[in-house]
Write a protein that holds these residues in place. Structure first.
Motif, PDB file in Angstrom:
ATOM      1  N   ALA A  87      25.994  30.760  36.453  1.00 37.10           N
ATOM      2  CA  ALA A  87      27.305  30.451  37.029  1.00 37.10           C
ATOM      3  C   ALA A  87      28.431  30.819  36.067  1.00 37.10           C
ATOM      4  CB  ALA A  87      27.380  28.969  37.389  1.00 37.10           C
ATOM      5  N   LEU A  88      28.251  30.521  34.794  1.00 38.98           N
ATOM      6  CA  LEU A  88      29.271  30.851  33.800  1.00 38.98           C
ATOM      7  C   LEU A  88      29.470  32.360  33.685  1.00 38.98           C
ATOM      8  CD1 LEU A  88      28.287  28.274  31.061  1.00 38.98           C
ATOM      9  CD2 LEU A  88      30.519  28.361  32.210  1.00 38.98           C
ATOM     10  N   ARG A  89      28.382  33.113  33.650  1.00 43.19           N
ATOM     11  CA  ARG A  89      28.521  34.571  33.554  1.00 43.19           C
ATOM     12  C   ARG A  89      29.170  35.139  34.806  1.00 43.19           C
ATOM     13  NH1 ARG A  89      23.278  38.330  32.812  1.00 43.19           N
ATOM     14  NH2 ARG A  89      22.881  37.497  34.905  1.00 43.19           N
ATOM     15  N   ALA A  90      28.770  34.641  35.958  1.00 41.20           N
ATOM     16  CA  ALA A  90      29.334  35.148  37.207  1.00 41.20           C
ATOM     17  C   ALA A  90      30.830  34.918  37.287  1.00 41.20           C
ATOM     18  CB  ALA A  90      28.631  34.480  38.392  1.00 41.20           C
ATOM     19  N   GLN A  91      31.297  33.825  36.687  1.00 41.29           N
ATOM     20  CA  GLN A  91      32.717  33.502  36.720  1.00 41.29           C
ATOM     21  C   GLN A  91      33.502  34.092  35.549  1.00 41.29           C
ATOM     22  OE1 GLN A  91      34.994  31.214  38.746  1.00 41.29           O
ATOM     23  NE2 GLN A  91      33.634  32.265  40.180  1.00 41.29           N
TER      24      GLN A  91
ATOM     25  N   LEU B 228      40.592  39.630  39.187  1.00 39.20           N
ATOM     26  CA  LEU B 228      40.855  39.372  40.597  1.00 39.20           C
ATOM     27  C   LEU B 228      39.771  39.979  41.480  1.00 39.20           C
ATOM     28  CD1 LEU B 228      42.643  38.414  42.942  1.00 39.20           C
ATOM     29  CD2 LEU B 228      43.932  40.550  42.730  1.00 39.20           C
ATOM     30  N   ARG B 229      39.416  41.232  41.222  1.00 33.27           N
ATOM     31  CA  ARG B 229      38.389  41.876  42.042  1.00 33.27           C
ATOM     32  C   ARG B 229      37.048  41.161  41.897  1.00 33.27           C
ATOM     33  NH1 ARG B 229      40.920  46.606  40.121  1.00 33.27           N
ATOM     34  NH2 ARG B 229      39.312  46.849  38.518  1.00 33.27           N
ATOM     35  N   HIS B 230      36.733  40.733  40.682  1.00 31.69           N
ATOM     36  CA  HIS B 230      35.449  40.087  40.435  1.00 31.69           C
ATOM     37  C   HIS B 230      35.374  38.714  41.099  1.00 31.69           C
ATOM     38  CE1 HIS B 230      31.711  39.271  38.338  1.00 31.69           C
ATOM     39  NE2 HIS B 230      32.197  38.090  38.011  1.00 31.69           N
ATOM     40  N   LEU B 231      36.432  37.921  40.963  1.00 31.77           N
ATOM     41  CA  LEU B 231      36.429  36.586  41.559  1.00 31.77           C
ATOM     42  C   LEU B 231      36.605  36.643  43.066  1.00 31.77           C
ATOM     43  CD1 LEU B 231      38.579  34.567  38.984  1.00 31.77           C
ATOM     44  CD2 LEU B 231      36.077  34.717  39.138  1.00 31.77           C
ATOM     45  N   GLY B 232      37.321  37.644  43.547  1.00 30.59           N
ATOM     46  CA  GLY B 232      37.540  37.775  44.983  1.00 30.59           C
ATOM     47  C   GLY B 232      38.686  36.953  45.510  1.00 30.59           C
ATOM     48  N   ALA B 233      39.146  35.966  44.755  1.00 32.84           N
ATOM     49  CA  ALA B 233      40.267  35.114  45.170  1.00 32.84           C
ATOM     50  C   ALA B 233      40.767  34.351  43.955  1.00 32.84           C
ATOM     51  CB  ALA B 233      39.847  34.137  46.265  1.00 32.84           C
ATOM     52  N   VAL B 234      42.076  34.295  43.794  1.00 35.67           N
ATOM     53  CA  VAL B 234      42.700  33.503  42.736  1.00 35.67           C
ATOM     54  C   VAL B 234      43.691  32.565  43.412  1.00 35.67           C
ATOM     55  CG1 VAL B 234      44.307  33.569  40.791  1.00 35.67           C
ATOM     56  CG2 VAL B 234      42.408  35.196  40.889  1.00 35.67           C
TER      57      VAL B 234
ATOM     58  N   ARG C  49      39.835  33.635  31.041  1.00 33.42           N
ATOM     59  CA  ARG C  49      38.746  34.597  30.910  1.00 33.42           C
ATOM     60  C   ARG C  49      39.020  35.693  29.894  1.00 33.42           C
ATOM     61  NH1 ARG C  49      39.023  31.958  35.369  1.00 33.42           N
ATOM     62  NH2 ARG C  49      37.149  31.526  36.621  1.00 33.42           N
ATOM     63  N   LEU C  50      40.270  36.092  29.781  1.00 32.27           N
ATOM     64  CA  LEU C  50      40.624  37.238  28.935  1.00 32.27           C
ATOM     65  C   LEU C  50      41.312  36.853  27.637  1.00 32.27           C
ATOM     66  CD1 LEU C  50      42.086  39.575  31.714  1.00 32.27           C
ATOM     67  CD2 LEU C  50      39.781  39.644  30.730  1.00 32.27           C
ATOM     68  N   GLY C  51      41.788  35.608  27.552  1.00 26.95           N
ATOM     69  CA  GLY C  51      42.581  35.231  26.395  1.00 26.95           C
ATOM     70  C   GLY C  51      44.058  35.475  26.661  1.00 26.95           C
ATOM     71  N   ALA C  52      44.813  35.626  25.595  1.00 25.72           N
ATOM     72  CA  ALA C  52      46.280  35.612  25.688  1.00 25.72           C
ATOM     73  C   ALA C  52      46.869  36.919  26.202  1.00 25.72           C
ATOM     74  CB  ALA C  52      46.868  35.257  24.327  1.00 25.72           C
TER      75      ALA C  52
ATOM     76  N   ARG D 227      28.519  37.088  50.904  1.00 22.96           N
ATOM     77  CA  ARG D 227      27.975  37.869  49.792  1.00 22.96           C
ATOM     78  C   ARG D 227      28.914  37.817  48.593  1.00 22.96           C
ATOM     79  NH1 ARG D 227      23.708  41.609  48.447  1.00 22.96           N
ATOM     80  NH2 ARG D 227      24.205  42.201  46.310  1.00 22.96           N
ATOM     81  N   GLN D 228      30.208  38.017  48.834  1.00 27.45           N
ATOM     82  CA  GLN D 228      31.174  38.032  47.733  1.00 27.45           C
ATOM     83  C   GLN D 228      31.218  36.680  47.036  1.00 27.45           C
ATOM     84  OE1 GLN D 228      34.474  36.540  47.188  1.00 27.45           O
ATOM     85  NE2 GLN D 228      34.268  37.548  45.198  1.00 27.45           N
ATOM     86  N   ALA D 229      31.191  35.606  47.801  1.00 24.51           N
ATOM     87  CA  ALA D 229      31.195  34.271  47.202  1.00 24.51           C
ATOM     88  C   ALA D 229      29.935  34.044  46.378  1.00 24.51           C
ATOM     89  CB  ALA D 229      31.320  33.208  48.291  1.00 24.51           C
ATOM     90  N   GLY D 230      28.802  34.491  46.885  1.00 20.00           N
ATOM     91  CA  GLY D 230      27.558  34.347  46.134  1.00 20.00           C
ATOM     92  C   GLY D 230      27.581  35.118  44.831  1.00 20.00           C
ATOM     93  N   GLU D 231      28.163  36.316  44.851  1.00 16.83           N
ATOM     94  CA  GLU D 231      28.281  37.111  43.633  1.00 16.83           C
ATOM     95  C   GLU D 231      29.210  36.447  42.636  1.00 16.83           C
ATOM     96  OE1 GLU D 231      27.611  41.545  45.647  1.00 16.83           O
ATOM     97  OE2 GLU D 231      29.632  40.792  45.257  1.00 16.83           O
ATOM     98  N   ALA D 232      30.319  35.880  43.133  1.00 12.98           N
ATOM     99  CA  ALA D 232      31.292  35.248  42.246  1.00 12.98           C
ATOM    100  C   ALA D 232      30.776  33.947  41.652  1.00 12.98           C
ATOM    101  CB  ALA D 232      32.605  34.994  42.996  1.00 12.98           C
ATOM    102  N   LEU D 233      29.908  33.258  42.375  1.00 15.16           N
ATOM    103  CA  LEU D 233      29.341  32.003  41.884  1.00 15.16           C
ATOM    104  C   LEU D 233      28.050  32.211  41.096  1.00 15.16           C
ATOM    105  CD1 LEU D 233      29.858  29.752  45.038  1.00 15.16           C
ATOM    106  CD2 LEU D 233      31.134  29.621  42.891  1.00 15.16           C
TER     107      LEU D 233
END
Length: 396
Positions: A20-24, A40-46, A65-68, A219-225
Motif C-alpha cells: 500500500a505504501l509503495r502504491a501510494q 496526479l496520474r499515478h494516484l488518479g485523483a487528488v 511524496r516528492l518533498g519541498a 482497476r485504477q483504484a486498485g493500482e493506486a491502493l
C-alpha cells in the motif's frame, strides 16, 4: 457481494502495508522527473478542500511524496495548459467529483462519462433554474473565454453561502453535465471553460458505456491502493459496492488474502510481482491524503485511528482542528495540529505514540516549516509532556 475465486496470493499484514505504501508513492525513490503531474496520474485523483492551515490539501499531496517542490510549481503542474498540437493548448487536468471534489488527470475524462450521464438524469444541486439561464452562461463562456462565477454574473445572492446566484447554479450544472470544465483554481475560485476548448478532442466523448467506465476506475483504484478490500477500492472513486461487484472480475485485479483482514481483498498484479523495498518517506500527511481516505482501512493497515476534527466542536476535539498524521518508517506514529504565525510554524498540539516518534516528528516539522517559508517552529502542547523537552531539543 461478489463471489471471490481462489486467492492468487496470501499476504502477511506487513506485506500488505508495504504494498500500500509503495502504491501510494511513500516507499522507494520518488519519481522526481515526472513530478507533480506524475503524482496526479499515478494516484488518479487528488482531493481538494477549502481548509488552508499549513497549505491547501492539493499542495500537501505532492509535497508528502516528492518533498519541498515549490508551491507555485504545484499549481502550475496541475493547471498550466500543455500543447497537444491544438490551438489553444489543452488542460493537463480537470476538476470533477471522484472521491470528493478532486483534481483528475485529463486522460480520465472519458471514464467519468457514467457519472456525467447520472447527473444529467438527476442533478446533484437541486436549485431551481429559470428558462434561458443555462444557455446564457454557455453563450458567455463561448464569447468571452474562461470565467469565474463572479465574472459570469456573481457567485451568490445576498443570503447564506449556499444561496447561489442563477449564473452559479447554471455553470455548476453545466460542469456536472460535462459541457463545462473547471480548468483552474484562481485563489480559491473555480475558473470555468467550455469542455470543447479544455479537453483534447480525442478524449472529448461519452462513448464508453457505464460498465467500461466503472471497470477502468476499479482497476485504477486498485493500482493506486496496491491492495484493498471491496469497500477500500469502491470508496476510492465513490463507487457503489454493486458497481465494484459487477466490474472486478474483468478489471485485471486479482483476489488475495491478507493475514488479519476479515474480508476478501484484491491486488494489482504488478504490485505482487516485486517485493516492496526502498526508502520510506518521513512526512506530515494531509487529513485528505488518499493513503488515509478510508478510516477503516487506515485502522486495519496502520492500527491508527484518523478523524478530521475541523467540523467537530472545539471543546470535543481530541487532536486538534487540522491534525496531520506523521508517517515515518512506513508507520503512522503520531500527529500534529499546525498553524502559521508570520514566519513561525506553530505546533499547537503534538501527539506522539512512542518516544521513537520524536526524531521523525522534529524532522517533519522542520521540513514543513521550510517548505512554507517559516524559519521557526514553536511547540505549544505535547500529549506526552515527558517528551516535550526532547522534541524541542530535536528541533534545534
Amino acid at each position: 457481494m461478489t463471489t471471490v475465486p481462489p486467492p492468487a496470493a496470501e499476504l502477511s499484514a506487513d506485506e500488505a502495508r508495504r504494498i500500500a505504501l509503495r502504491a501510494q508513492g511513500f516507499l522507494g525513490a520518488p519519481d522526481r522527473r515526472a513530478g507533480v503531474r506524475g503524482v496526479l496520474r499515478h494516484l488518479g485523483a487528488v482531493q481538494l478542500d477549502t481548509i488552508s492551515v499549513l497549505a491547501r490539501s492539493h499542495e500537501l499531496i505532492p509535497y508528502a511524496r516528492l518533498g519541498a517542490v515549490g508551491r507555485t510549481a504545484v499549481e502550475a503542474a496541475y493547471w498550466t495548459a500543455v500543447p497537444d498540437g491544438a490551438a489553444p493548448p489543452r488542460s493537463n487536468a480537470f476538476e470533477y467529483w471522484s472521491h470528493a471534489a478532486c483534481i483528475l488527470p485529463v486522460e480520465e475524462w472519458p471514464h467519468f462519462a457514467f457519472r456525467r450521464r447520472a447527473y444529467r438524469t438527476r442533478p446533484h444541486w437541486h436549485h431551481d433554474l429559470a428558462d434561458g439561464a443555462y444557455d446564457a452562461v454557455i453563450k458567455q463562456l463561448r464569447a468571452e473565454g474562461p470565467q469565474t462565477a463572479t465574472e459570469l454574473g456573481g457567485a451568490k445572492n445576498k443570503g447564506e453561502w449556499w444561496d447561489w446566484s442563477e449564473s452559479k447554479v447554471a455553470v455548476e450544472r453545466a460542469l456536472m453535465y460535462g459541457e463545462v470544465v473547471c480548468v483552474e483554481r484562481r485563489g480559491w475560485k473555480r475558473v470555468y471553460d467550455l469542455a470543447e476548448r479544455a479537453i483534447p478532442e480525442a478524449l472529448l466523448h461519452d462513448e464508453l458505456d457505464d460498465a467500461e467506465c466503472v471497470r477502468r476506475l476499479v482497476r485504477q483504484a486498485g493500482e493506486a491502493l496496491g491492495v484493498g478490500t471491496r469497500a477500500d477500492i469502491a470508496d476510492y472513486h465513490r463507487l457503489k459496492g454493486e458497481q465494484f461487484d459487477a466490474a472486478v472480475a474483468d478489471s485485471g485485479l486479482v483476489p488475495v488474502t491478507v493475514a488479519g483482514w476479515s474480508k476478501p481483498a484484491w491486488a494489482d498484479p504488478a504490485a505482487l510481482a516485486t517485493e516492496p523495498r526502498g526508502r520510506h518517506r518521513t512526512t506530515l500527511l494531509s487529513p485528505f491524503d488518499s493513503l488515509i481516505w478510508e478510516r477503516a482501512r487506515t485502522e486495519r493497515i496502520f492500527g491508527f485511528t484518523h478523524r478530521l476534527e475541523a467540523y467537530v466542536p472545539k471543546q470535543k476535539r481530541v487532536h486538534g482542528y487540522f491534525a496531520m498524521p506523521l508517517l515515518a518508517g512506513g508507520k503512522l506514529l503520531g500527529r500534529v495540529d499546525p498553524a502559521r504565525e508570520g514566519r513561525t510554524l506553530v505546533a499547537r498540539q503534538v501527539s506522539l505514540d512512542t518516544p521513537k516518534a520524536v526524531a521523525p516528528m522534529a524532522q517533519a516539522l522542520r521540513e514543513a516549516a521550510e517548505w512554507v517559508g517559516c524559519d521557526t517552529v514553536r511547540i505549544e502542547q505535547v500529549d506526552r509532556p515527558e517528551l516535550a523537552t526532547t522534541l524541542i531539543a530535536a528541533l534545534d
